[in-house]
Structure formats: C-alpha cells, structure tokens
Design a protein around this motif. Structure first.
Motif, PDB file in Angstrom:
ATOM      1  N   UNK A  50       0.835  -1.208   0.000  1.00 36.03           N
ATOM      2  CA  UNK A  50       0.000   0.000   0.000  1.00 36.03           C
ATOM      3  C   UNK A  50       0.868   1.257   0.000  1.00 36.03           C
ATOM      4  N   UNK A  51       1.922   1.231   0.814  1.00 35.76           N
ATOM      5  CA  UNK A  51       2.776   2.424   0.893  1.00 35.76           C
ATOM      6  C   UNK A  51       3.468   2.698  -0.437  1.00 35.76           C
ATOM      7  N   UNK A  52       3.783   1.621  -1.184  1.00 35.45           N
ATOM      8  CA  UNK A  52       4.475   1.799  -2.465  1.00 35.45           C
ATOM      9  C   UNK A  52       3.512   2.083  -3.611  1.00 35.45           C
ATOM     10  N   UNK A  53       2.228   1.938  -3.357  1.00 34.08           N
ATOM     11  CA  UNK A  53       1.275   2.079  -4.455  1.00 34.08           C
ATOM     12  C   UNK A  53       1.281   0.847  -5.343  1.00 34.08           C
ATOM     13  N   UNK A  54       1.709  -0.265  -4.789  1.00 28.15           N
ATOM     14  CA  UNK A  54       1.714  -1.519  -5.539  1.00 28.15           C
ATOM     15  C   UNK A  54       0.606  -2.413  -4.964  1.00 28.15           C
ATOM     16  N   UNK A  55      -0.551  -2.435  -5.621  1.00 22.96           N
ATOM     17  CA  UNK A  55      -1.743  -3.065  -5.046  1.00 22.96           C
ATOM     18  C   UNK A  55      -1.944  -4.503  -5.484  1.00 22.96           C
ATOM     19  N   UNK A  56      -0.976  -5.018  -6.227  1.00 18.40           N
ATOM     20  CA  UNK A  56      -1.139  -6.366  -6.746  1.00 18.40           C
ATOM     21  C   UNK A  56      -1.268  -7.371  -5.597  1.00 18.40           C
TER      22      UNK A  56
END
Ligand code: SF4
Ligand code: SF4
Ligand code: SF4
Ligand code: SF4
Lengths: 355, 107
Positions: B64-70
């Motif tokens: 979530x913090x990285x914007x990686x929602x996979x």
C-alpha cells in the motif's frame, strides 16, 4: 543542493593534467566503434594546439577488457601495462594519455596497487625483464584523453567555428553527459570533479555553449559492464541499464548525449536501436533517437571538421539533427563515401528508428 | 523484429512518482492510524491466519505504501479479524479497522 554550492565543491576536485609532451596509447575497441575519434584527438592536439603527442607503433591493447571480464589475470595485465610504460620511457616521455577510460581505470588501479604494495611492482618488473629485457619508469602524469581536451576546452572554443547553441534561435543545446564508471567511480580523486560532481565533460559542454541536463539517473552505469555484454544471453542486463537512463532523461528532451568511455557511446547509441525494435520506443523527436557523441567528435564538430571525416556515419542514431541545430553544413550524399569518393555501401534500415 | 537472443529486463524500481497511490490516501483517510505503522512485523509474526499461509499484514502495508496493489485485496480477504495483532502492535495501529478499510477501498 544549491547550484552555487555545487560549483564550490567542483573547485575542490581538480586534478593535475600535464600540458604538453604526451605519450598516447590507443584503445582497441574505440578504434572499431568510433573510428574517427582518436584521429580527431591527434589532429586537435598536434595541428590546432601545437602539442607534442607521440604514439609508438609497438604499443598494444592494455588487456583491460579481458581483465574486467575475468579472462586475463591481474599479473598479466600489469606486465602488459609495464611494457607500455617501458616503451614510453624508451621514447623519452613521462606523461601518459590513454584514449580508453577502461585503460585509464586500469592504469590507475595498477599505479595505486604499486604505491601500496611495492613488492608487486618489483615482481612485475622482473616478469617484464624476463619476457622482454625492458625496464621502465612509472608515468609522472596520467591523464585520460578527455582530461586533456577538458584542459584545452577554452582554446578549442576560441578556435571554434560552431557552438552548442541552436544557430537560429540561440537556445543552448541540452546535453546529457556520461563520464563512465571507470573514469572516476573507482578512484574518485583521479577524475576532474570526482565521482559525485564529475566535471570533465560538463566543463566542455559549458565552455562550448551548451547546457548540462541534470537528470535522476545521471550517474547510472551505461550498462556495458563487460560480463553483462560479452555473453549474448546476458545482454538484456546491459540494455536494461541504458533503458533506465533513457527513460530518466527523456522528459528533459536532451539534444545530444556526450560520453568519454568506449562502452558508453557504443551502448547508449546502439541500444536505442535495439529498444526501438523490441519496444517500438524512440527517445529523440519525430521517431529519431538522441544522437550520441564522443568528446573528440564533439570537439571536432565545434572546430568545424567535416562530420564524415569524424566518422559520424558509423553511428546508429543519426547525427544530422544536431548538425542541423548547430548550423553545421554537410553533404548528405557523401555520408557513405570513403575519402576517394568510393561507396562504402548503404547500411540496412531499422524498422522503427528513423535514421 | 530481429532475434536478438536477449531482451529487456523488467525494471523493479519502485517509482513513487509513477505509481497511483490514490487508494492508499483513501485508506489513510478512513483509518488514520495506518500512518503510525513502522513495519516492525509484530502483526505478521503473531497472526494465526499467516501462520499456515503466506498471508502477511506487513506485506500488505508495504504494498500500500508503495502504491503496488497487486494481490493486496486477495490478502485482505484472508484476515479473520481476530484482533491478535491489534493487541500486540507497538504503535497502536488499529489493524482490524485497517483491514476493513483496505477491503473498502481496494477492489
Ligand atoms: S580497456 Fe579495453 S578497450 Fe580499452 S584499450 Fe584496454 S583492452 Fe582495449
Ligand atoms: S562503458 Fe559503461 S560500464 Fe563501462 S565504464 Fe563506461 S559507464 Fe561503466
Ligand atoms: S505490528 Fe503495528 S507497527 Fe508493526 S508492522 Fe504491524 S501494524 Fe505496523
Ligand atoms: S486480525 Fe487479521 S491480521 Fe490480525 S492477527 Fe487476526 S487474522 Fe491476522
């Protein structure tokens, strides 16, 4: 960091560069990749600046590529380099100028090794004597050929016929500079500006009227990296490094890339073609690439040399957009003719990249 | 295309400028204690659901913090909402409410 602060720091990172009587050693790969560059260097130093530059017919490769690819042991590399020192000493010269960045890195590494481990130097002297009956003195000054051009950048600008500005609008050309890891990342104090603020190419660009692009991946390796390139299946690693740099510099719309390493211009130039074929992506305007130059080629252009004598027809990315911007006249029909006017043959056309 | 015998490697750089982190911002708005997480991993270490599967609250938070929602939504669905992690979290993150917020904002 504020620009003034950076400039102050740059002042602290100077190196000594001899101002005459150079013993020049060529690069094995540069002569194949960019065949006009070394000739241009000699012409600029000898004819334009009246310097004494000597090239001994018996000098050889430095074995740097083999050393960095782990196929030539360090002792062998040191002995080959000791032989270069020996023919320099025999010729009466003290200032060594290698054309190749990797050579420069290797010479520096060897001299530093000998400084800290004199017994290694003694051993190499013995190897060389046993093999060739030669002896040598270590160079008093070691400068890369780009250091020498950097030293005389204002003389070149003064004699120059063209500047790195758009000849119609007067806009300074935006230049990406890439110094190459072996120039200053291994021994930062041996390069102008060190590893963090390398100034050797920046100095040329600013002096000749251009504007340096400070983009996020400016210090990233070009991707040559020897072992990444030498094995075909690994070349994706090499290309991915260049790709990362292109993606990072793209938003700044650079007019050209200036390099001083044998691998960097090769890969930053050729990978633009491979990436265009694989991804359909090009980084210059209008389906073209970003032209890539060596510092000798750029100095030659500034001095008004014929682009085809500088070997610019050997580039993958067409150099013409930069020639047009700088207002350099050229004969398009003569691009692929040799000096006697005979055809060199036409290269195949890439599918995506416009050349 | 010619057969080069090699290809571009996918870049694994986390690009905070390019990644769309709007869902993360919405989650923070719903559950502000999300900001307090220091990624210590206590929640993951104590989690019964994660004991036998690769479910991990901390990995979800990192994504979530990285914007990686996979894979984040699928993971959020595995939480049993037992609240063990909430009792142990040294930073007072309201982990159950966080999981519910994730379920709300990530499809
Ligand atoms: S470093 Fe490599 S390319 Fe350069 S001269 Fe030595 S062997 Fe040749
Ligand atoms: S060619 Fe590339 S890998 Fe080699 S020194 Fe230059 S930047 Fe580094
Ligand atoms: S225990 Fe709390 S602070 Fe530690 S990782 Fe889990 S939520 Fe974050
Ligand atoms: S609330 Fe969810 S994440 Fe926390 S311990 Fe229970 S199952 Fe694991």
């Amino acid at each position: 960091m504020k620009k003034e602060g950076k400039e102050q720091l740059w002042k602290d990172y100077q190196k000594e560069i001899a101002d005459d009587r150079y013993f020049y050693v060529r690069s094995c790969v540069r002569q194949n990749f960019f065949p006009g560059s070394e000739t241009a260097f000699l012409k600029i130093l000898q004819e334009e600046l009246g310097k004494d530059v000597y090239e001994h017919p018996c000098h050889t490769t430095c074995t740097g590529i083999g050393y960095h690819a782990d196929v030539v042991p360090f002792d062998t590399a040191m002995t080959v380099v000791a032989r270069q020192f020996a023919i320099m000493t025999e010729s009466g010269y003290h200032n060594l100028v290698p054309s190749c960045i990797t050579s420069f890195g290797l010479y520096t590494e060897i001299l530093e090794t000998w400084k800290h481990f004199p017994e290694v130097e003694a051993r190499v002297r013995e190897y060389l004597y046993k093999a060739t009956k030669r002896d040598f003195r270590v160079p008093e000054n070691l400068a890369h050929a780009s250091d020498v051009i950097y030293k005389f950048r204002s003389e070149i600008a003064a004699k120059g016929k063209f500047r790195l500005v758009h000849h119609e609008t007067g806009r300074p050309l935006k230049v990406v500079e890439h110094i190459g890891c072996h120039y200053a990342k291994m021994f930062p104090d041996k390069g102008v500006g060190g590893a963090e603020y390398p100034y050797v190419l920046t100095g040329m660009i600013e002096e000749w009227g251009g504007e340096v692009v400070d983009y996020p991946e400016r210090r990233h390796c070009c991707g040559f990296g020897f072992r990444q390139y030498l094995v075909q299946a690994n070349r994706g690693y090499s290309m991915s490094c260049s790709h990362k740099k292109f993606e990072s510099m793209e938003p700044y719309a650079p007019d050209l890339i200036l390099t001083n390493c044998p691998g960097c211009p090769m890969f930053l130039d050729r990978w633009q073609y491979a990436i265009s074929e694989m991804e359909g992506k090009t980084y210059g305007g209008d389906g073209q690439g970003i032209p890539v130059f060596t510092y000798e080629e750029l100095a030659g252009l500034v001095l008004g040399y014929n682009p085809w004598d500088l070997g610019l027809q050997m580039h993958q990315v067409a150099c013409e957009p930069v020639l047009d911007k700088m207002g350099i006249p050229y004969d398009a029909a003569a691009k692929y003719l040799d000096k006697h006017g005979h055809s060199l043959g036409q290269p195949l056309q890439p599918q995506k990249l416009k050349v | 295309m010619p057969d080069f015998g090699f290809k571009l490697q996918k870049d694994r750089q986390i690009d905070f400028d390019a990644n769309d982190r709007s869902a993360t911002r919405a989650i923070i708005e719903t559950e502000p204690t999300f900001r307090l997480c220091i990624a210590c991993g206590t929640c993951t270490a104590c989690c019964s659901a994660g004991n036998f599967t690769d479910f991990s609250l901390r990995r979800m938070i990192t994504g979530l913090k990285r914007g990686n929602y996979e894979g984040v939504r699928a993971m959020a669905d595995q939480c049993m909402l037992c609240g063990k992690c909430q009792m142990l979290c040294p930073r007072g993150v309201s982990t159950r409410k966080l999981v519910l917020a994730i379920r709300k904002h990530i499809r």
